[in-house]
Structure formats: structure tokens, C-alpha cells
Design an enzyme around this catalytic site. Structure first.
Site, PDB file in Angstrom:
ATOM      1  N   GLY A  31     -12.158  14.751  38.584  1.00  0.00           N
ATOM      2  CA  GLY A  31     -12.149  15.211  39.974  1.00  0.00           C
ATOM      3  C   GLY A  31     -13.403  14.848  40.737  1.00  0.00           C
ATOM      4  O   GLY A  31     -14.155  13.960  40.342  1.00  0.00           O
ATOM      5  N   HIS A  37     -12.730   6.377  41.925  1.00  0.00           N
ATOM      6  CA  HIS A  37     -11.442   6.876  41.433  1.00  0.00           C
ATOM      7  C   HIS A  37     -10.290   6.229  42.220  1.00  0.00           C
ATOM      8  O   HIS A  37      -9.264   5.857  41.654  1.00  0.00           O
ATOM      9  CB  HIS A  37     -11.341   8.396  41.598  1.00  0.00           C
ATOM     10  CG  HIS A  37     -12.384   9.166  40.850  1.00  0.00           C
ATOM     11  ND1 HIS A  37     -13.294   9.988  41.469  1.00  0.00           N
ATOM     12  CD2 HIS A  37     -12.664   9.235  39.529  1.00  0.00           C
ATOM     13  CE1 HIS A  37     -14.078  10.545  40.569  1.00  0.00           C
ATOM     14  NE2 HIS A  37     -13.725  10.107  39.385  1.00  0.00           N
ATOM     15  N   LYS A 149     -17.410   1.462  34.685  1.00  0.00           N
ATOM     16  CA  LYS A 149     -18.666   2.203  34.855  1.00  0.00           C
ATOM     17  C   LYS A 149     -19.030   2.930  33.558  1.00  0.00           C
ATOM     18  O   LYS A 149     -20.178   2.940  33.140  1.00  0.00           O
ATOM     19  CB  LYS A 149     -18.538   3.212  35.988  1.00  0.00           C
ATOM     20  CG  LYS A 149     -19.737   4.109  36.069  1.00  0.00           C
ATOM     21  CD  LYS A 149     -19.548   5.232  37.048  1.00  0.00           C
ATOM     22  CE  LYS A 149     -20.631   6.253  36.871  1.00  0.00           C
ATOM     23  NZ  LYS A 149     -20.284   7.278  35.882  1.00  0.00           N
ATOM     24  N   GLN A 153     -17.179   4.534  26.911  1.00  0.00           N
ATOM     25  CA  GLN A 153     -15.972   5.371  26.906  1.00  0.00           C
ATOM     26  C   GLN A 153     -14.715   4.491  26.882  1.00  0.00           C
ATOM     27  O   GLN A 153     -13.788   4.730  26.098  1.00  0.00           O
ATOM     28  CB  GLN A 153     -15.973   6.254  28.150  1.00  0.00           C
ATOM     29  CG  GLN A 153     -14.637   6.898  28.470  1.00  0.00           C
ATOM     30  CD  GLN A 153     -14.738   7.868  29.632  1.00  0.00           C
ATOM     31  OE1 GLN A 153     -15.179   8.987  29.450  1.00  0.00           O
ATOM     32  NE2 GLN A 153     -14.348   7.453  30.822  1.00  0.00           N
ATOM     33  N   SER A 185     -20.615   7.854  41.539  1.00  0.00           N
ATOM     34  CA  SER A 185     -20.341   8.868  40.513  1.00  0.00           C
ATOM     35  C   SER A 185     -20.219  10.244  41.150  1.00  0.00           C
ATOM     36  O   SER A 185     -20.957  10.557  42.089  1.00  0.00           O
ATOM     37  CB  SER A 185     -21.486   8.885  39.492  1.00  0.00           C
ATOM     38  OG  SER A 185     -21.415  10.040  38.702  1.00  0.00           O
ATOM     39  N   SER A 186     -19.308  11.056  40.616  1.00  0.00           N
ATOM     40  CA  SER A 186     -19.139  12.423  41.120  1.00  0.00           C
ATOM     41  C   SER A 186     -20.447  13.204  40.997  1.00  0.00           C
ATOM     42  O   SER A 186     -20.760  14.061  41.828  1.00  0.00           O
ATOM     43  CB  SER A 186     -18.078  13.159  40.301  1.00  0.00           C
ATOM     44  OG  SER A 186     -16.889  12.428  40.290  1.00  0.00           O
TER      45      SER A 186
HETATM   46  P1  AMP Z   1     -14.752  10.714  35.954  1.00  0.00           P
HETATM   47  O1  AMP Z   1     -14.028  11.552  36.941  1.00  0.00           O
HETATM   48  O2  AMP Z   1     -16.183  10.483  36.298  1.00  0.00           O
HETATM   49  O3  AMP Z   1     -14.529  11.170  34.525  1.00  0.00           O
HETATM   50  O4  AMP Z   1     -14.091   9.273  36.046  1.00  0.00           O
HETATM   51  C1  AMP Z   1     -12.712   9.085  35.919  1.00  0.00           C
HETATM   52  C2  AMP Z   1     -12.438   7.618  35.802  1.00  0.00           C
HETATM   53  O5  AMP Z   1     -12.923   6.954  36.968  1.00  0.00           O
HETATM   54  C3  AMP Z   1     -13.145   6.964  34.604  1.00  0.00           C
HETATM   55  O6  AMP Z   1     -12.299   5.977  34.042  1.00  0.00           O
HETATM   56  C4  AMP Z   1     -14.354   6.336  35.229  1.00  0.00           C
HETATM   57  O7  AMP Z   1     -14.881   5.244  34.514  1.00  0.00           O
HETATM   58  C5  AMP Z   1     -13.798   5.909  36.580  1.00  0.00           C
HETATM   59  N1  AMP Z   1     -14.870   5.757  37.553  1.00  0.00           N
HETATM   60  C6  AMP Z   1     -15.834   6.655  37.854  1.00  0.00           C
HETATM   61  N2  AMP Z   1     -16.682   6.141  38.765  1.00  0.00           N
HETATM   62  C7  AMP Z   1     -16.248   4.892  39.033  1.00  0.00           C
HETATM   63  C8  AMP Z   1     -16.714   3.836  39.880  1.00  0.00           C
HETATM   64  N3  AMP Z   1     -17.802   3.963  40.640  1.00  0.00           N
HETATM   65  N4  AMP Z   1     -16.018   2.683  39.904  1.00  0.00           N
HETATM   66  C9  AMP Z   1     -14.899   2.526  39.149  1.00  0.00           C
HETATM   67  N5  AMP Z   1     -14.419   3.474  38.314  1.00  0.00           N
HETATM   68  C10 AMP Z   1     -15.085   4.649  38.257  1.00  0.00           C
END
Ligand code: AMP
Length: 277
Positions: A31, A37, A149, A153, A185-186
Site C-alpha cells: 500500500g 506501484h 527496485k 526480493q 518508495s512508500s
Molecule cells: P511495496 O509496496 O513497497 O512492498 O512494493 C510492492 C511492489 O511494488 C514490489 O514489487 C516493489 O518492488 C514494487 N515497487 C515499489 N517501488 C517501486 C518503484 N519505484 N518502481 C517500480 N516498482 C516498485
């Protein structure tokens, strides 16, 4: 747009999709939806099937309770953003729904471990593989979308799919970056004004050195990035390393390699990686 919170409901929906031979594209997130995302969602839109975004701040992958408590939780705002997209379904379960018997993780993947984030966030990847396996079992997607990113993982999830012989296509999505070149990033949504300007400075340091690394890789440059970041008040640097993107081994050249970095800006952990070829 449908928002599903119950396991029983998602099971019923998935079973109907399966009966009607509909393919599912799953985009797992925690989220606090941002353009990164949304780029995963755009990628999913290129394929047939129904897109499901999961939003779940997974306590099992936080090695630090404070970090979990500080993680942004913005479901209402996320729903608003996603309702303006082609996303038709959000799966946003509670912790109790996902872990009815309490949080328990298992070390499912041993490859790509004991390096990078795994050395600094003990148990983190066990939490990640646990939640992803739960989601895969529940939603049975044919495609799952992950961002580069979080490169380690992504590799670990590829291995999870491989080990379990799952017929799921993992689609890698390139990083969406801010104007200074850092991946969105969140976590950065909690930056104060002062932290934002420090972050910009760190980005400039990395960017300037990145050109050097690309030109002529040597360890001195990596030491230089650390030195410059430290001189700018960054005291906790987990790693700055160049690794091969296939097997994540340490590398001394620029062939199919990435620069991997992780450091703390006050309480916020910054992780990113940069293509070197
Ligand atoms: P998260 O909500 O941070 O766990 O991210 C969910 C998904 O979105 C994961 O596969 C992350 O690698 C991807 N994600 C997060 N930030 C970015 C970004 N800046 N660019 C591309 N994918 C992202």
C-alpha cells in the site's frame, strides 16, 4: 472497484474466475500507492486477465516493530488513487484474516540469502516468502508483478516459484524514479522537509559516483560513495556493493551488474539498485 477483505470472499471470487477460465494478474503491495506501484499495474494491463492488487502491510516481514508501526498505512487514500485506474479489484485483508493462528514464518528459500538485505534484516525474506506463498495459494494467478527496485526480493520470489514448480510467470518491472534518479518508495512519504533535502543530496552523491562506476569500476569509488554519504550525516550504511544481476554474486566489472545500496536516513531505510551496463 471491488474491495475484498475476507479470505472466504476472495476464495469464492477466484473459484468463479477459474470456472470461467479467466486468468489472474496479481500485484502484491504493502500500500501507500505511488507511481512505482501504478507502473506494475500498467504492465499488468498489457496482458489478458483480471488485475488484482493486494494491499497488506505484512507484519511477518518487519524485523523491527518500530519500523512496522511507522510504516504508512493509507488504505482509504490508496482506494481513491486506484479507483481512477483500470484496477477492478483490491484484496486488502486484515492481519487476523491472513494469520488466524498468529504470525508464523518458514525459511522456504535458501538461494540468494546471507547477502545484501538478508544480513541486515533477519527474517525479513522469510516473512516475504511466507506472505507471497499465502497469496499465490489463495489467488492462483498466472502472472505476478514485482519491481526491480527490490531486486533481491524479486530473485527470491523467482526461486520460490521455481522450487514449488508453479506455473506462474513473474513479470519484472523496472524502477520508477524521482527526478534525482532514486526509486520511489512508500517509506519516503514520511520524510520531513529537512529529510527530503538530505535525501536529494544523497541522490546527487550517488548519481555523480554512478557515472564513475559505469566508466571504470573500482572499489575506491564505492568507498568514496560511503565516505561522501557519511560526511553528509548518513551514519548507518548497510551496504554499497556491485553484484551480478543473475546470481547476485559480487562482481568486479560492469557486465550485467548493478550497484546495490542500502542506508538509513534517520529512521527510514533507503534501498535501491542501479544498472551499470
Ligand atoms: P511495496 O509496496 O513497497 O512492498 O512494493 C510492492 C511492489 O511494488 C514490489 O514489487 C516493489 O518492488 C514494487 N515497487 C515499489 N517501488 C517501486 C518503484 N519505484 N518502481 C517500480 N516498482 C516498485
Amino acid at each position: 472497484m471491488k474491495i475484498i477483505k475476507k479470505i472466504s470472499e476472495i476464495k469464492e471470487i477466484i473459484s468463479n474466475f477459474k470456472k470461467n477460465k479467466k486468468e489472474i494478474n496479481l500485484i502484491p503491495t504493502m500500500g501507500s500507492i505511488h507511481a512505482g506501484h501504478l507502473s506494475l499495474l500498467s504492465e499488468a494491463n498489457k496482458y489478458d486477465g483480471i488485475n488484482i492488487i493486494s494491499i497488506f502491510v505484512n507484519p511477518a516481514q518487519f524485523n523491527d516493530l518500530n519500523d512496522f508501526n511507522n510504516y504508512p498505512n493509507t488504505l482509504e487514500a490508496d482506494i481513491k488513487i486506484l479507483s481512477k485506474t483500470k484496477c477492478k479489484m483490491i484484496f486488502a485483508p486484515s492481519i487476523k484474516e491472513i494469520y488466524p493462528l498468529g504470525i508464523k514464518t518458514e525459511k522456504a528459500v535458501f538461494k540468494y540469502r546471507d547477502i545484501l538485505c538478508d544480513l541486515f534484516r533477519l527474517g525479513h525474506f522469510d516473512g516475504v516468502t511466507t506472505i507471497v506463498k499465502i497469496l499465490l495459494d489463495l489467488i492462483e494467478p498466472s502472472k505476478i508483478f514485482f519491481g526491480e527496485k527490490d531486486f533481491q526480493q524479486l530473485k527470491i520470489i523467482e526461486q520460490l516459484i521455481f522450487q514449488n514448480n508453479l506455473k506462474i510467470n513473474l513479470i519484472r518491472c523496472p524502477s520508477i524514479r524521482d527526478s534525482y534518479g532514486m526509486s520511489l518508495s512508500s517509506r519516503y512519504s514520511t520524510f520531513s522537509k529537512d529529510e527530503k533535502s538530505k535525501f536529494k543530496k544523497c541522490a546527487q552523491i550517488i548519481d555523480a559516483n554512478l557515472l564513475e562506476v559505469k566508466k571504470d569500476f573500482n572499489h575506491k569509488i564505492l568507498d568514496n560513495i560511503k565516505k561522501e554519504l557519511r560526511s553528509y550525516g548518513i551514519s548507518k550504511i548497510d551496504y554499497i556493493e556491485v553484484r551480478n544481476e543473475e546470481d547476485l554474486s559480487l562482481s568486479i566489472n560492469n557486465e550485467r551488474t548493478r550497484l546495490f545500496i542500502a542506508f538509513y536516513l534517520n529512521k527510514v531505510r533507503v534501498i535501491d539498485n542501479f544498472l551499470l551496463y
